[in-house]
Enzyme design. Structure first.
Site, short mmCIF file in Angstrom:
data_model
loop_
_atom_site.label_atom_id
_atom_site.label_comp_id
_atom_site.label_asym_id
_atom_site.label_seq_id
_atom_site.Cartn_x
_atom_site.Cartn_y
_atom_site.Cartn_z
N LYS A 119 0.81 -1.22 0.00
CA LYS A 119 0.00 0.00 0.00
C LYS A 119 0.84 1.26 0.00
O LYS A 119 0.34 2.33 -0.36
CB LYS A 119 -0.98 0.00 1.18
CG LYS A 119 -2.03 -1.08 1.01
CD LYS A 119 -3.26 -0.85 1.82
CE LYS A 119 -4.33 -1.83 1.33
NZ LYS A 119 -5.42 -2.03 2.20
N LYS A 209 -5.48 -9.62 -6.13
CA LYS A 209 -6.57 -9.95 -5.22
C LYS A 209 -7.80 -9.09 -5.55
O LYS A 209 -7.66 -7.92 -5.90
CB LYS A 209 -6.08 -9.63 -3.81
CG LYS A 209 -6.99 -9.92 -2.70
CD LYS A 209 -6.42 -9.36 -1.39
CE LYS A 209 -6.62 -7.87 -1.27
NZ LYS A 209 -7.15 -7.36 -0.01
N LYS A 212 -11.56 -4.11 -2.37
CA LYS A 212 -12.56 -3.05 -2.23
C LYS A 212 -12.05 -1.75 -2.83
O LYS A 212 -12.82 -0.96 -3.34
CB LYS A 212 -12.79 -2.77 -0.74
CG LYS A 212 -13.73 -3.68 -0.06
CD LYS A 212 -14.01 -3.14 1.33
CE LYS A 212 -13.44 -4.01 2.36
NZ LYS A 212 -12.82 -3.70 3.50
P1 TYM Z 1 -10.57 -5.85 5.02
O1 TYM Z 1 -11.66 -4.91 5.38
O2 TYM Z 1 -9.56 -5.42 4.03
O3 TYM Z 1 -11.20 -7.18 4.50
C1 TYM Z 1 -12.19 -7.85 5.25
C2 TYM Z 1 -11.95 -9.33 5.22
O4 TYM Z 1 -12.08 -9.82 3.89
C3 TYM Z 1 -10.93 -10.59 3.55
N1 TYM Z 1 -10.68 -10.40 2.12
C4 TYM Z 1 -10.63 -11.40 1.24
N2 TYM Z 1 -10.77 -12.73 1.38
C5 TYM Z 1 -10.68 -13.49 0.27
N3 TYM Z 1 -10.43 -12.97 -0.96
C6 TYM Z 1 -10.28 -11.65 -1.15
N4 TYM Z 1 -10.04 -11.15 -2.35
C7 TYM Z 1 -10.37 -10.80 -0.02
N5 TYM Z 1 -10.27 -9.45 0.16
C8 TYM Z 1 -10.45 -9.24 1.47
C9 TYM Z 1 -9.81 -9.99 4.38
O5 TYM Z 1 -8.74 -10.88 4.51
C10 TYM Z 1 -10.54 -9.73 5.68
O6 TYM Z 1 -10.61 -10.91 6.44
N6 TYM Z 1 -7.40 -5.81 8.79
C11 TYM Z 1 -8.68 -6.26 8.37
C12 TYM Z 1 -9.81 -5.77 9.25
C13 TYM Z 1 -9.56 -5.98 10.70
C14 TYM Z 1 -9.62 -7.21 11.39
C15 TYM Z 1 -9.34 -6.90 12.74
C16 TYM Z 1 -9.87 -8.51 10.99
C17 TYM Z 1 -9.28 -5.02 11.61
N7 TYM Z 1 -9.14 -5.56 12.82
C18 TYM Z 1 -9.28 -7.91 13.72
C19 TYM Z 1 -9.83 -9.51 11.98
C20 TYM Z 1 -9.54 -9.20 13.31
C21 TYM Z 1 -8.92 -5.78 6.96
O7 TYM Z 1 -8.33 -4.86 6.49
O8 TYM Z 1 -9.88 -6.38 6.34
#
Ligand code: TYM
Length: 343
Positions: A119, A209, A212
């Site tokens: 990023k 990947k 969003k």
């Molecule tokens: P975030 O918001 O980017 O994504 C949310 C969740 O979706 C999963 N994900 C995917 N899984 C499969 N294929 C994809 N293409 C894909 N894109 C996204 C991400 O791995 C995630 O599980 N850091 C986290 C949010 C967070 C969090 C936490 C998660 C903050 N604190 C504590 C677990 C525990 C994040 O940026 O997710």
């Protein structure tokens, strides 16, 4: 006795997509529906994480509400006392523990995080926020405050989950048993089964990947997409010129992604999907079946979204944020005492 905690969160930086749905949402919701007698389930919106990269702040409130409603529409039961739904910033212990953990975290280990490197690549240092840099520390606080043992996330978050384990062990070694250490990632994957550690690829560029924050959104199927839009995206998914269906991530990443998606959406094993499609000389039928199944999923999700009772959701949210402040506050106090901030 306290039940083991399963926890995950999805940032509110845009609409959620099918990668988020299959990678994180579905596994925890399945658990909330079927195994809440054994587990406490925490599903939250990491709202403070939502602007570690720039967003339109005037849209943040709507985006947070959209995530919460998405959780409910995807099946999170609101009437289950073992299931909690909350917003990270409403529980100040998340920020407070982060500041404490920051002082036990190395600049080097944060600099090595793949997501940080991706990023921040190509950006001038002045434009890379400290929020992006210490993002994994806040994520560790999210997990450790509730003693979560299982954290269903997509493959891109594995390194952050490893860090949560590392920092928990580091502080436990130094100060005694402060934190429950999340289970090793491998054990988590076998616990959740095929839904875990997923990396759904972008449909138009299957080497990256599904994300969003993708600017065009061309290869991303959002949960809010109409059936027509989703079908167009799937039917025009990038494949290859080999002309025979194989599950071969190196040489046929596009087709392999479609096969994986079909297995997920139809709740079949990859082997079963392959037994129907492997060796076929046309990609059309695979894309057509996937479009139909995804359209059905989006249709029922969107109908459920319209039915979400906002008032009930707000009541549950406020009650849960109160209860979570109590749970998180107990962990924070233990840490504050250990580091000498409280007697
Ligand atoms: P975030 O918001 O980017 O994504 C949310 C969740 O979706 C999963 N994900 C995917 N899984 C499969 N294929 C994809 N293409 C894909 N894109 C996204 C991400 O791995 C995630 O599980 N850091 C986290 C949010 C967070 C969090 C936490 C998660 C903050 N604190 C504590 C677990 C525990 C994040 O940026 O997710």
């Amino acid at each position: 006795m306290n039940k083991p905690v399963i926890l995950t969160g999805l940032r509110a930086n845009n609409d959620l997509h099918i990668g988020n749905y299959f990678g994180a949402l579905l596994p925890i919701i399945d658990l909330a529906k079927n195994r809440s007698a054994e587990f406490q389930v925490n599903l939250f919106v990491p709202d403070l994480h939502s602007f570690t990269t720039p967003i339109d702040h005037t849209a943040l409130q709507a985006s947070i509400m959209n995530n919460l409603k998405t959780y409910v529409a995807a099946g999170l039961p609101l009437d289950n006392p073992s299931v909690y739904i909350y917003r990270q910033s409403y529980i100040p212990a998340h920020s407070e523990l982060t500041v404490i953990l920051d002082s036990f975290t190395g600049m080097g280990e944060m600099s090595r995080m793949t997501q940080f490197k991706d990023k921040s690549a190509g950006l001038n240092d002045e434009r890379i926020s400290v929020g992006l840099f210490n993002y994994p520390v806040l994520m560790a606080a999210d997990i450790l405050l509730y003693g979560a043992q299982y954290v269903p996330v997509g493959e891109d978050q594995t390194q952050h989950l490893e860090f949560a384990r590392d920092i928990a062990e580091r502080l436990n070694n130094r100060f005694g048993e402060l934190f429950i250490v999340p289970k090793p990632v491998k054990q988590q994957h076998s616990f959740f089964g095929k839904d875990q550690g997923l990396r759904i690829k972008d449909l138009s560029d299957p080497l990256k990947k599904m994300s969003k924050s993708d600017e065009t959104g061309k290869g991303v199927v959002f949960m809010s997409d109409s059936s027509d839009t989703a079908t167009k995206k799937i039917m025009s998914a990038t494949t290859d010129s080999i002309g025979v269906i194989n599950y071969d991530k190196d040489n046929q990443p596009g087709v392999s992604n479609l096969l994986e998606l079909l297995a997920l959406v139809s709740n079949e094993s990859l082997e079963d999907v392959l037994s129907r499609y492997k060796g076929q000389a046309s990609y059309g039928p695979l894309k057509t079946e996937l479009s139909q199944k995804i359209s059905e999923l989006l249709g029922s999700f969107q109908a459920a979204y319209q039915e979400v009772d906002d008032e009930l959701l707000m009541r549950k949210l406020q009650a849960d944020e109160h209860e979570m402040s109590v749970q998180a506050g107990q962990t924070l106090l233990r840490v504050q005492k250990a580091v000498g901030l409280r007697s």
